[in-house]
Design an enzyme around this catalytic site. Sequence first.
Site, PDB file in Angstrom:
ATOM      1  N   GLU A   1      25.970   7.719 -28.747  1.00  0.00           N
ATOM      2  CA  GLU A   1      26.815   7.588 -27.617  1.00  0.00           C
ATOM      3  C   GLU A   1      27.871   8.788 -27.609  1.00  0.00           C
ATOM      4  O   GLU A   1      28.599   9.064 -28.407  1.00  0.00           O
ATOM      5  CB  GLU A   1      27.522   6.340 -27.486  1.00  0.00           C
ATOM      6  CG  GLU A   1      26.960   5.268 -27.397  1.00  0.00           C
ATOM      7  CD  GLU A   1      28.021   3.899 -27.104  1.00  0.00           C
ATOM      8  OE1 GLU A   1      29.098   4.328 -26.554  1.00  0.00           O
ATOM      9  OE2 GLU A   1      27.539   2.889 -27.640  1.00  0.00           O
TER      10      GLU A   1
ATOM     11  N   GLU B   1      29.529   1.088 -14.190  1.00  0.00           N
ATOM     12  CA  GLU B   1      29.174  -0.334 -14.475  1.00  0.00           C
ATOM     13  C   GLU B   1      30.535  -0.937 -13.934  1.00  0.00           C
ATOM     14  O   GLU B   1      31.518  -1.070 -14.413  1.00  0.00           O
ATOM     15  CB  GLU B   1      28.895  -0.752 -15.577  1.00  0.00           C
ATOM     16  CG  GLU B   1      27.770   0.070 -16.296  1.00  0.00           C
ATOM     17  CD  GLU B   1      27.425  -0.295 -17.930  1.00  0.00           C
ATOM     18  OE1 GLU B   1      27.172  -1.107 -18.370  1.00  0.00           O
ATOM     19  OE2 GLU B   1      27.748   1.013 -18.689  1.00  0.00           O
TER      20      GLU B   1
ATOM     21  N   LYS C   1      32.681  -4.036 -16.075  1.00  0.00           N
ATOM     22  CA  LYS C   1      33.368  -3.730 -17.395  1.00  0.00           C
ATOM     23  C   LYS C   1      34.764  -3.942 -17.234  1.00  0.00           C
ATOM     24  O   LYS C   1      35.449  -3.709 -16.473  1.00  0.00           O
ATOM     25  CB  LYS C   1      32.881  -2.280 -17.909  1.00  0.00           C
ATOM     26  CG  LYS C   1      31.419  -1.968 -18.290  1.00  0.00           C
ATOM     27  CD  LYS C   1      31.364  -0.700 -18.933  1.00  0.00           C
ATOM     28  CE  LYS C   1      31.736  -0.826 -20.268  1.00  0.00           C
ATOM     29  NZ  LYS C   1      31.506   0.435 -21.100  1.00  0.00           N
TER      30      LYS C   1
END
Length: 462
Positions: free
Chosen positions: A273, A327, A330
């Site tokens: 990530e 998103e 979140k």
Amino acid sequence: MYNNNNRNMEMSKRTQSSAMAIFLVFALFIQHFSAVQSIGVNYGTVADNLPPPAQVVQFIKDKTFIDRVKIFDVNPDIIRAFANTGILLTVTVPNGEIPNLTNIRYARRWVNEHIKPFYPQTKINYIAVGNEVLHWGPQNLIDNLVAAMRTLHQALVKNGITDVKVTTPHSLGILESAKPPSLAKFRPGWDVGVLAPMLQFLRETKSPFMVNPYPYFGFDPKEIDFDLFRPNRGYYDRFSKRSYTNQFDLLLDAVFMSMKRLGYADVDIVAAETGWPSQGETFEPQCTPANAAAYNGGLVKKYNSGSGTPLMPHRKIETYIFALFNENQKPGSLAERSWGLFRPDFTPVYDVGIMRGGQSSQPVPVPGAPALQGKEWCVPKAGATDAALQSNIDYVCSQGLDCSPIQAEGACFNPNNVRSHAAFVMNSWYQSKGKADYNCDFSQTGFLTSTNPSYGTCQYTS
């Protein structure tokens, strides 16, 4: 006779040399184009407005150079959608499952339920056992992590699956320090107690050590160019005599040296990530489209160059950008909901050079064109249909507004699609009608943004 033979031999040598030169050029050409233009991405789903997995996978396959994807669960709809695409997929075991997976019977049932139904049609290459377990805990998960990885590997083998590797991603909280990278080491306690036996398992199974290197989380305004792959004065490690031009390399070399201290420099590293958010709160000024484009764009170029790092030269570090989509559910600040490369309607938030054909499917904000205080633009909502947006275009253009910029040869004609044209005329209508909020409603298909949507020669009024 001697002269003729000599001449023929010379001509033959020249012909062979020419053929070899052509072959080498062709080989380099093929190598170049097979090595470039690929990257991994994390596909998170903490949102209520994302398209179905089948559409997402089709978009990735047809429109982008993304060749590997990591998901944070074992969602069967997503795993199934990647079948027969050739795209590599990493799936993730939920952290809470770790203690259960130390039991071989449970592990075999888990494989039978979550992996075997999709294998080998879906090219699952890694199973991540949890995510950042050492960072978040609790201790029970940490204590069982390596045993769960070993048992899951055994369960895969017993099921005849030998090419799916088992690993687990770590935050860089596992490091005691990262600067200078040559002196970096893992935190005491974790180093010998957890990471050494884990690295031994990874070596035995030829699996990679996954880390999540985020220059963003160590953001220092004085080092912004160093973080974003922009020209900078660099960082010199006087102990290794190596110079660094970016933070990403520095963090990876810190991980490498920490592994080397334990005797595991041969285990591959994966950047599981990394990314940069494109929006943030007022207290997060580093979160802009320009900065996100600079970081992720620099990351794509670096990965495809195969240049490696100062301590790992010419070592192509497998890399996954976080994230595929913004998103909207979140928790936390706006930045937490703004990591995506794409909006839910597949339009890019900014351009990092991963679209096939070198084209963005939607105009993106010009890097360096920040939102101006007090200014807003009217643009289509992500979920607005083309039919609704075409109605908006028809209505606005029938009311006497100048629509020539979206017509052939107009400044805003390209990209030639309904959403792009609607964005321009909807904003023109809103601006011409006194900037009242209700003039950006368009039957609930429009919304106001403080990010200037202008691009190239297409300038939106404000």
